[in-house]
Motif scaffolding. Structure first.
Motif, PDB file in Angstrom:
ATOM      1  N   MET A   1       0.814  -1.212   0.000  1.00 43.73           N
ATOM      2  CA  MET A   1       0.000   0.000   0.000  1.00 43.73           C
ATOM      3  C   MET A   1       0.850   1.266   0.000  1.00 43.73           C
ATOM      4  O   MET A   1       0.338   2.358  -0.234  1.00 43.73           O
ATOM      5  N   GLN A   2       2.147   1.114   0.245  1.00 43.31           N
ATOM      6  CA  GLN A   2       3.019   2.275   0.246  1.00 43.31           C
ATOM      7  C   GLN A   2       3.044   2.914  -1.139  1.00 43.31           C
ATOM      8  O   GLN A   2       3.191   2.235  -2.146  1.00 43.31           O
ATOM      9  N   GLY A   3       2.896   4.204  -1.177  1.00 44.25           N
ATOM     10  CA  GLY A   3       2.843   4.922  -2.442  1.00 44.25           C
ATOM     11  C   GLY A   3       1.437   5.219  -2.908  1.00 44.25           C
ATOM     12  O   GLY A   3       1.236   6.057  -3.784  1.00 44.25           O
ATOM     13  N   HIS A   4       0.444   4.533  -2.334  1.00 44.34           N
ATOM     14  CA  HIS A   4      -0.955   4.805  -2.675  1.00 44.34           C
ATOM     15  C   HIS A   4      -1.498   5.861  -1.715  1.00 44.34           C
ATOM     16  O   HIS A   4      -2.297   5.580  -0.823  1.00 44.34           O
ATOM     17  N   GLU A   5      -1.041   7.080  -1.882  1.00 44.89           N
ATOM     18  CA  GLU A   5      -1.352   8.148  -0.937  1.00 44.89           C
ATOM     19  C   GLU A   5      -2.837   8.490  -0.915  1.00 44.89           C
ATOM     20  O   GLU A   5      -3.400   8.819   0.134  1.00 44.89           O
ATOM     21  N   THR A   6      -3.497   8.432  -2.063  1.00 43.96           N
ATOM     22  CA  THR A   6      -4.923   8.779  -2.113  1.00 43.96           C
ATOM     23  C   THR A   6      -5.730   7.862  -1.214  1.00 43.96           C
ATOM     24  O   THR A   6      -6.582   8.302  -0.431  1.00 43.96           O
ATOM     25  N   ALA A   7      -5.481   6.568  -1.322  1.00 44.51           N
ATOM     26  CA  ALA A   7      -6.220   5.606  -0.501  1.00 44.51           C
ATOM     27  C   ALA A   7      -5.912   5.794   0.972  1.00 44.51           C
ATOM     28  O   ALA A   7      -6.816   5.760   1.819  1.00 44.51           O
ATOM     29  N   LEU A   8      -4.638   5.993   1.304  1.00 45.96           N
ATOM     30  CA  LEU A   8      -4.259   6.133   2.704  1.00 45.96           C
ATOM     31  C   LEU A   8      -4.852   7.395   3.325  1.00 45.96           C
ATOM     32  O   LEU A   8      -5.146   7.425   4.528  1.00 45.96           O
ATOM     33  N   GLU A   9      -5.070   8.443   2.526  1.00 44.88           N
ATOM     34  CA  GLU A   9      -5.644   9.671   3.046  1.00 44.88           C
ATOM     35  C   GLU A   9      -7.156   9.566   3.209  1.00 44.88           C
ATOM     36  O   GLU A   9      -7.730  10.146   4.143  1.00 44.88           O
ATOM     37  N   CYS A  10      -7.806   8.841   2.322  1.00 45.89           N
ATOM     38  CA  CYS A  10      -9.271   8.791   2.337  1.00 45.89           C
ATOM     39  C   CYS A  10      -9.826   7.716   3.255  1.00 45.89           C
ATOM     40  O   CYS A  10     -10.985   7.808   3.693  1.00 45.89           O
ATOM     41  N   VAL A  11      -9.043   6.682   3.531  1.00 46.60           N
ATOM     42  CA  VAL A  11      -9.519   5.616   4.409  1.00 46.60           C
ATOM     43  C   VAL A  11      -9.425   6.082   5.853  1.00 46.60           C
ATOM     44  O   VAL A  11      -8.381   6.591   6.283  1.00 46.60           O
ATOM     45  N   ARG A  12     -10.511   5.928   6.565  1.00 49.44           N
ATOM     46  CA  ARG A  12     -10.530   6.356   7.970  1.00 49.44           C
ATOM     47  C   ARG A  12      -9.561   5.492   8.774  1.00 49.44           C
ATOM     48  O   ARG A  12      -9.702   4.286   8.852  1.00 49.44           O
ATOM     49  N   GLY A  13      -8.552   6.129   9.389  1.00 48.38           N
ATOM     50  CA  GLY A  13      -7.559   5.410  10.174  1.00 48.38           C
ATOM     51  C   GLY A  13      -6.335   4.997   9.378  1.00 48.38           C
ATOM     52  O   GLY A  13      -5.398   4.430   9.934  1.00 48.38           O
ATOM     53  N   GLY A  14      -6.321   5.256   8.073  1.00 51.21           N
ATOM     54  CA  GLY A  14      -5.165   4.907   7.252  1.00 51.21           C
ATOM     55  C   GLY A  14      -5.072   3.418   6.954  1.00 51.21           C
ATOM     56  O   GLY A  14      -6.015   2.646   7.143  1.00 51.21           O
TER      57      GLY A  14
END
Length: 245
Positions: free
Chosen positions: A58-71
């Motif tokens: 998941m590293q590098g998928h910044e959009t998903a990590l920002e939008c998912v509650r809790g990362g």
């Protein structure tokens, strides 16, 4: 006007949801393929290994990590299944909505990726080097050794004047090669081999080259073995000898 603004925000959020799901799905599929190689059977730490690989992917998928509650840590793989011949990774997470949609501020998402475990390949019997032999394009025997002199032609350059008195290893006269030698060819240099039947005017003639293929012994059932590299006492290969019948 407020309704129109909400409409455009909803459209933008729809594409953002698709982007997040695409990134999560990519990490899931990569993780399942990596697990398929290293998990041959069920083990106690398979879920922890799956989680660690998933977070790495998941590293590098910044959009998903920002939008998912809790990362990334909040994405649950608890309902993944590792039993049987397949790995089914199931990711569950919540996305925070910038505005309420149908009075909802959060969106629950579930995605999965299924991959068959790699358990290797087992043939009916163990293959050995003796199971493979070599044949030439026009040959009628098989060879145990790729370096057999029948396969590696020893080409000699001789005088065309002497060609009528020279003989090959079988005691036969050399005939002209119809590919590279003219009917009335006399004198000059020609090329011969001890095993060949023709003399050649061109060193690059296809008659001086041999196409050698490596084949399974079962493909030449019934062929005799070369007396030079396989032993003069070898009998013709029988189908039962190479198929176990």
């Amino acid at each position: 006007m407020p309704l129109l603004a909400c409409f455009f925000v909803s459209i933008l959020f729809f594409f953002r949801v698709m982007q997040v799901q695409t990134e999560v799905q990519s990490a899931l599929e990569l993780t399942s393929r990596e697990l398929a190689v290293c998990l041959e059977e069920e083990s106690a730490g398979e879920l922890m290994l799956a989680k660690a690989l998933f977070l790495k992917n998941m590293q590098g998928h910044e959009t998903a990590l920002e939008c998912v509650r809790g990362g990334g840590l909040a994405i649950s793989l608890a309902k993944s299944v590792f039993a049987g011949d397949e790995i089914c990774l199931r990711a569950e997470y919540r996305m925070e909505l910038p505005v309420s949609v149908f009075w909802k501020k959060r969106l629950n998402v579930a995605q999965s990726a299924v991959t068959r475990k790699w358990v290797g390949w087992k043939g009916e019997k163990e293959e050995t080097e003796d199971s493979w032999v070599y044949i030439s394009e026009t040959g009628t025997v098989y060879h145990r050794n790729r370096s057999c002199t029948h396969l590696k032609l020893s080409i000699r350059c001789v005088s065309g004047i002497d060609i009528n008195i020279l003989r090959n290893e079988n005691g036969e006269k050399y005939r002209r090669c119809y590919r590279c030698t003219e009917q009335n060819h006399t004198g000059g240099k020609v090329y011969i081999t001890d095993e060949g039947e023709c003399y050649h005017a061109d060193l690059n003639c296809s008659g001086l080259k041999r196409t050698v293929r490596r084949v399974h012994l079962s493909e030449v059932a019934g062929w005799p073995c070369c007396s030079r590299c396989g032993g003069s006492g070898d009998a013709a290969v029988k189908a039962s000898d190479v198929t176990g019948g």
